[in-house]
Design an enzyme around this catalytic site. Structure first.
Site, mmCIF file in Angstrom:
data_model
loop_
_atom_site.group_PDB
_atom_site.id
_atom_site.type_symbol
_atom_site.label_atom_id
_atom_site.label_comp_id
_atom_site.label_asym_id
_atom_site.label_seq_id
_atom_site.Cartn_x
_atom_site.Cartn_y
_atom_site.Cartn_z
ATOM 1 N N CYS A 1 38.609 30.406 30.608
ATOM 2 C CA CYS A 1 37.167 30.400 30.869
ATOM 3 C C CYS A 1 36.474 31.017 29.659
ATOM 4 O O CYS A 1 37.135 31.550 28.750
ATOM 5 C CB CYS A 1 36.879 31.235 32.106
ATOM 6 S SG CYS A 1 37.411 32.948 31.869
ATOM 7 N N GLU B 1 38.742 45.194 37.750
ATOM 8 C CA GLU B 1 37.326 44.809 37.857
ATOM 9 C C GLU B 1 36.651 45.568 39.000
ATOM 10 O O GLU B 1 35.495 45.995 38.882
ATOM 11 C CB GLU B 1 37.192 43.295 38.079
ATOM 12 C CG GLU B 1 35.720 42.875 38.130
ATOM 13 C CD GLU B 1 35.510 41.437 38.556
ATOM 14 O OE1 GLU B 1 36.360 40.585 38.229
ATOM 15 O OE2 GLU B 1 34.498 41.180 39.225
ATOM 16 N N THR C 1 34.567 38.867 40.894
ATOM 17 C CA THR C 1 34.232 37.518 40.408
ATOM 18 C C THR C 1 35.319 36.479 40.675
ATOM 19 O O THR C 1 35.059 35.282 40.564
ATOM 20 C CB THR C 1 33.996 37.556 38.884
ATOM 21 O OG1 THR C 1 35.158 38.108 38.268
ATOM 22 C CG2 THR C 1 32.769 38.365 38.527
ATOM 23 N N SER D 1 47.279 38.142 37.604
ATOM 24 C CA SER D 1 46.024 37.409 37.488
ATOM 25 C C SER D 1 45.469 37.059 38.862
ATOM 26 O O SER D 1 46.045 36.256 39.594
ATOM 27 C CB SER D 1 46.260 36.137 36.666
ATOM 28 O OG SER D 1 45.193 35.245 36.857
ATOM 29 N N SER D 2 44.336 37.655 39.195
ATOM 30 C CA SER D 2 43.746 37.443 40.517
ATOM 31 C C SER D 2 43.398 35.978 40.747
ATOM 32 O O SER D 2 43.784 35.377 41.751
ATOM 33 C CB SER D 2 42.491 38.309 40.654
ATOM 34 O OG SER D 2 41.813 38.037 41.845
HETATM 35 FE FE1 SF4 Z 1 36.402 34.306 33.280
HETATM 36 FE FE2 SF4 Z 1 36.461 36.508 34.779
HETATM 37 FE FE3 SF4 Z 1 34.321 35.923 33.323
HETATM 38 FE FE4 SF4 Z 1 34.931 34.433 35.436
HETATM 39 S S1 SF4 Z 1 34.305 36.593 35.438
HETATM 40 S S2 SF4 Z 1 34.240 33.701 33.434
HETATM 41 S S3 SF4 Z 1 37.177 34.464 35.369
HETATM 42 S S4 SF4 Z 1 36.379 36.411 32.553
#
Ligand code: SF4
Length: 321
Positions: free
Chosen positions: A21, A135, A173, A231-232
């Protein structure tokens, strides 16, 4: 000698979108540019993104991953991981005088900003997330009190808040979109006045990768998700496929593939979590070809165009010869 082709992979369908991402892309680039600009070592608090290959690659280039700031020498350059950090960590890094580059995903920062703003307006928070995930620690750590974690519907019944009339909800997220909706519905039943974010906190990348698995899983015999155990969002992809009735496995690399998974399961769906490099996906495809795959197709899907700028001081112009 047994022939790999006996195991019976016939088709591979590649999920779209899959893999990196914009937040992961940016976080890795920050470490790479810091290494180029300042030289090794560059210290990184926590795995920059939850992927074994990425972390080992950066280690080889001179990054040192630490959990405690006490392990960083004075004067060092320090990068915060994509998952974000609490205020306490940020303050400690400033007090120790490190030169800091913040690789927190801007979509996580957006949640932090919202929490700080509403807290100033007197709100308390219910946070939907997984206990112990960095997070969640970072977001909850934006406040010293008044933010309560719920991991599931049962937690919603138990949570004690002091100001139910001034309560807001935030989420990690990278949750399961469906689970988060169910937990949020329970929060709203218990606290009818709860304030929701204008736009959901679950990020576009999580949503798009889960949507792709939803489309793909019913049409394949087995799903393979490239991603590391920590990795969630990768774990959520595997769970989602299983919930849809498709056996699903997570692999950190092509070496983890087991031919027995494909016995009688010729049509393989392949995706990758937001922290898993495409290189690993291509290696898995090669291995699936060796196991008999004759056709590799990519499903139609959302084309992502999200891009986040680098922090000041690490802009691309640094690469000029
Ligand atoms: Fe990527 Fe996490 Fe950002 Fe979503 S919140 S764009 S998964 S880094």
């Amino acid at each position: 000698m047994q022939n790999d082709h006996d195991h019976g992979v016939t088709d591979v369908l590649l999920a779209e979108p899959r893999g990196f991402c914009a937040g992961v892309d940016r976080a890795i680039e920050i470490v790479e540019r810091a290494l180029k600009k300042f030289g090794a070592p560059i210290y990184v608090r926590h795995e920059i993104v939850h992927n074994t290959y990425v972390v080992n690659d950066l280690k080889a280039k001179g990054a040192i991953f630490i959990e405690e700031l006490a392990d960083v020498p004075p004067g060092a350059t320090l990068v915060f991981s994509a998952h974000g950090v609490s205020r306490a960590v940020r303050d400690e890094a400033a007090a120790r005088g490190f030169s800091v580059f913040d690789a927190t995903c801007p979509l996580v920062t957006k949640v932090h900003v919202e929490v700080a703003k509403l807290a100033r307006e007197g709100f308390e928070f219910v946070m939907i997330g997984h206990k112990g995930h960095p997070e969640v620690e970072g977001t909850m750590g934006q406040l010293s009190e008044g933010i309560y974690l719920v991991e599931d519907v049962a937690d919603v019944a138990r949570v004690q808040v002091t100001r139910p009339e001034r309560l807001a909800v935030v989420t990690q997220t990278t949750l399961s979109v469906d689970d988060a909706a169910e937990i949020l519905a329970a929060v709203k039943r218990r606290f009818p006045l709860v304030r929701e974010p204008k736009q959901q906190d679950i990020c576009y990348a999580t949503q798009n990768r889960q949507d792709a698995v939803k489309l793909m899983a019913p049409g394949v015999d087995v799903m393979v998700v490239v991603g590391s155990p920590t990795s969630s969002n990768s774990n959520r992809l595997r769970e989602l496929a299983e919930r849809l009735g498709t056996p699903a496995y997570m692999v950190d690399s092509a070496d983890d593939l087991q031919p027995a998974w494909f016995d009688g399961h010729g049509r393989v769906g392949l995706t990758a979590g937001a922290s898993a490099p495409e290189l690993l996906v291509q290696q898995v495809i090669e291995r699936l070809r060796a196991l008999g795959a004759v056709s590799v197709r990519t499903m139609a899907g959302v084309q992502e165009t999200v891009h986040f700028p680098l922090p000041k001081g690490l802009k691309p112009v640094l690469d000029a010869p």
